[in-house]
Write an enzyme that holds these catalytic residues in place. Structure first.
Site, PDB file in Angstrom:
ATOM      1  N   TYR A 152       0.846  -1.202   0.000  1.00 58.80           N
ATOM      2  CA  TYR A 152       0.000   0.000   0.000  1.00 58.80           C
ATOM      3  C   TYR A 152       0.878   1.248   0.000  1.00 58.80           C
ATOM      4  CZ  TYR A 152      -3.670   3.276   1.463  1.00 58.80           C
ATOM      5  OH  TYR A 152      -4.554   4.335   1.530  1.00 58.80           O
ATOM      6  N   THR A 189     -13.804   5.922   6.973  1.00 64.12           N
ATOM      7  CA  THR A 189     -14.563   5.328   5.859  1.00 64.12           C
ATOM      8  C   THR A 189     -14.527   3.807   6.028  1.00 64.12           C
ATOM      9  OG1 THR A 189     -12.702   4.906   4.389  1.00 64.12           O
ATOM     10  CG2 THR A 189     -13.619   7.148   4.334  1.00 64.12           C
TER      11      THR A 189
HETATM   12  P1  NDP Z   1     -13.342   2.800   0.586  1.00 61.13           P
HETATM   13  O1  NDP Z   1     -12.835   1.407   0.713  1.00 61.13           O
HETATM   14  O2  NDP Z   1     -14.378   3.288   1.515  1.00 61.13           O
HETATM   15  O3  NDP Z   1     -13.849   3.076  -0.899  1.00 61.13           O
HETATM   16  C1  NDP Z   1     -13.066   2.675  -1.985  1.00 61.13           C
HETATM   17  C2  NDP Z   1     -13.975   2.464  -3.161  1.00 61.13           C
HETATM   18  O4  NDP Z   1     -13.150   2.065  -4.263  1.00 61.13           O
HETATM   19  C3  NDP Z   1     -15.008   1.350  -2.933  1.00 61.13           C
HETATM   20  O5  NDP Z   1     -16.274   1.751  -3.376  1.00 61.13           O
HETATM   21  C4  NDP Z   1     -14.444   0.215  -3.784  1.00 61.13           C
HETATM   22  O6  NDP Z   1     -15.451  -0.630  -4.336  1.00 61.13           O
HETATM   23  C5  NDP Z   1     -13.773   0.978  -4.901  1.00 61.13           C
HETATM   24  N1  NDP Z   1     -12.823   0.139  -5.628  1.00 61.13           N
HETATM   25  C6  NDP Z   1     -11.985  -0.806  -5.140  1.00 61.13           C
HETATM   26  N2  NDP Z   1     -11.310  -1.385  -6.141  1.00 61.13           N
HETATM   27  C7  NDP Z   1     -11.730  -0.783  -7.289  1.00 61.13           C
HETATM   28  C8  NDP Z   1     -11.422  -0.950  -8.647  1.00 61.13           C
HETATM   29  N3  NDP Z   1     -10.543  -1.886  -9.062  1.00 61.13           N
HETATM   30  N4  NDP Z   1     -12.029  -0.170  -9.555  1.00 61.13           N
HETATM   31  C9  NDP Z   1     -12.942   0.746  -9.170  1.00 61.13           C
HETATM   32  N5  NDP Z   1     -13.316   0.946  -7.885  1.00 61.13           N
HETATM   33  C10 NDP Z   1     -12.696   0.181  -6.959  1.00 61.13           C
HETATM   34  O7  NDP Z   1     -12.023   3.723   0.668  1.00 61.13           O
HETATM   35  P2  NDP Z   1     -11.809   5.244   1.117  1.00 61.13           P
HETATM   36  O8  NDP Z   1     -12.936   6.069   0.684  1.00 61.13           O
HETATM   37  O9  NDP Z   1     -11.360   5.270   2.509  1.00 61.13           O
HETATM   38  O10 NDP Z   1     -10.518   5.579   0.248  1.00 61.13           O
HETATM   39  C11 NDP Z   1     -10.550   6.266  -0.991  1.00 61.13           C
HETATM   40  C12 NDP Z   1      -9.125   6.549  -1.390  1.00 61.13           C
HETATM   41  O11 NDP Z   1      -8.488   7.305  -0.365  1.00 61.13           O
HETATM   42  C13 NDP Z   1      -8.280   5.293  -1.578  1.00 61.13           C
HETATM   43  O12 NDP Z   1      -7.397   5.465  -2.661  1.00 61.13           O
HETATM   44  C14 NDP Z   1      -7.512   5.206  -0.287  1.00 61.13           C
HETATM   45  O13 NDP Z   1      -6.298   4.509  -0.421  1.00 61.13           O
HETATM   46  C15 NDP Z   1      -7.275   6.676   0.000  1.00 61.13           C
HETATM   47  N6  NDP Z   1      -6.979   6.947   1.397  1.00 61.13           N
HETATM   48  C16 NDP Z   1      -7.914   6.720   2.378  1.00 61.13           C
HETATM   49  C17 NDP Z   1      -7.606   6.983   3.685  1.00 61.13           C
HETATM   50  C18 NDP Z   1      -8.558   6.747   4.797  1.00 61.13           C
HETATM   51  O14 NDP Z   1      -8.156   6.871   5.966  1.00 61.13           O
HETATM   52  N7  NDP Z   1      -9.812   6.410   4.541  1.00 61.13           N
HETATM   53  C19 NDP Z   1      -6.269   7.508   4.068  1.00 61.13           C
HETATM   54  C20 NDP Z   1      -5.377   7.676   2.961  1.00 61.13           C
HETATM   55  C21 NDP Z   1      -5.735   7.431   1.687  1.00 61.13           C
HETATM   56  P3  NDP Z   1     -15.710  -2.090  -3.700  1.00 61.13           P
HETATM   57  O15 NDP Z   1     -16.526  -1.828  -2.502  1.00 61.13           O
HETATM   58  O16 NDP Z   1     -16.439  -2.822  -4.769  1.00 61.13           O
HETATM   59  O17 NDP Z   1     -14.375  -2.677  -3.394  1.00 61.13           O
END
Ligand code: NDP
Length: 259
Positions: A152, A189
């Site tokens: 990651y 989240t």
């Molecule tokens: P969530 O897991 O809540 O949401 C991620 C979304 O991405 C889900 O709806 C998931 O769908 C979708 N997803 C996963 N794989 C794919 C794919 N191959 N193609 C399209 N969609 C996909 O994550 P967050 O909202 O917390 O995170 C969003 C971004 O922020 C990410 O990149 C994360 O790494 C980054 N981030 C988040 C932090 C946090 O503390 N929350 C901190 C730092 C960075 P499905 O449910 O089907 O898997």
């Protein structure tokens, strides 16, 4: 109000969490939002609630991006938000000694390959007009080492660097296409669920996770959306190739500081 009036904005992984908050915020600001996600049912539900359009998109699949490019040939803003930690199916070793090659590759496939394809699609969709904003969601984990989530951290560091290559490339072409990365930490989240669990120690785990955060709390998805809005809008026309941390002050100091 309406800081994104009539701008076409594509957001990946937006069925929930940060992506969904960005979609809702952009919609409220007058954007034409195309909410995309791997999960078609959840994505369609989220889009219906927000009042925007949904398109299925697996960010790993080049053919999905090709399809989107025919449906949405012009875009003003692309937010490459979809990401995974690698712990979605359960906790497996992700440290540098024990991580499996398959896990390592899958995390990079979604986070890094997905962002690479998203940037390539965005450039294609923006270069006709010669303007646009690409926003890549990296992480605080892209700025420091994370022993227990090495893939990651590596993928998020690569997103930071690729954002700068994209920014410089677009500037070299004479386009006003900007590219920046956002680096959140501990935003509440569903991504945290496998680490928080449902047991009686959930609250204690939550508190422990933000114990070193100066603001002593998780951030909220809306707070990340506010940064994305600024970078997407014409208020940020001189901002490219840079990064914005949103981490409650975590990276401002060090646990090793005296007293
Ligand atoms: P969530 O897991 O809540 O949401 C991620 C979304 O991405 C889900 O709806 C998931 O769908 C979708 N997803 C996963 N794989 C794919 C794919 N191959 N193609 C399209 N969609 C996909 O994550 P967050 O909202 O917390 O995170 C969003 C971004 O922020 C990410 O990149 C994360 O790494 C980054 N981030 C988040 C932090 C946090 O503390 N929350 C901190 C730092 C960075 P499905 O449910 O089907 O898997």
């Amino acid at each position: 109000m309406h800081r994104l009036k009539n701008k076409t904005c594509v957001i990946t992984g937006a069925a929930r969490g940060i992506g969904r908050a960005i979609a809702a915020c952009f919609h409220d600001e007058g954007a034409i939002v195309i909410l995309t996600d791997l999960d078609e049912a959840a994505g369609a539900d989220a889009a219906a609630e927000i009042g925007c359009r949904f398109e299925p998109l697996d960010v790993r699949e080049e053919s999905d991006w090709a399809r989107l490019s025919t449906l949405v040939p012009m875009a003003d803003v692309v937010v490459n938000n979809a990401g995974i930690t690698g712990f979605e199916a359960g906790m497996t070793p992700h440290d540098p000694e024990h991580a499996s090659l398959a896990d390592w590759r899958e995390v990079h496939r979604v986070n890094l390959d997905g962002t690479f394809l998203g940037c390539r699609y965005a450039i294609g969709a923006m270069k006709g007009k010669g303007t646009g904003s690409i926003i890549n969601i990296s992480s605080r984990s892209g700025l420091v080492g994370i022993p227990g989530a090495a893939a990651y951290a590596s993928s998020k560091a690569a997103i930071r660097n690729h954002s700068k290559s994209v920014a410089l490339y677009c500037a070299q072409q004479g386009w006003k296409i900007r590219c920046n990365s956002i680096h959140p930490a501990a935003i509440l989240t569903p991504i945290w669920e496998p680490m928080l669990g449902t047991g009686p120690d959930r609250d204690a785990r939550m508190q422990a996770l933000v114990a070193d955060t100066p603001l002593k709390r998780f951030g909220m998805p809306d707070e990340v959306a506010a940064i994305a809005l600024m970078l997407a809008s014409d208020e940020a026309t001189y901002v490219t190739g840079t990064e914005v941390n949103i981490d409650g002050g975590l990276l401002a100091g060090s646990a090793a500081s005296p007293g």
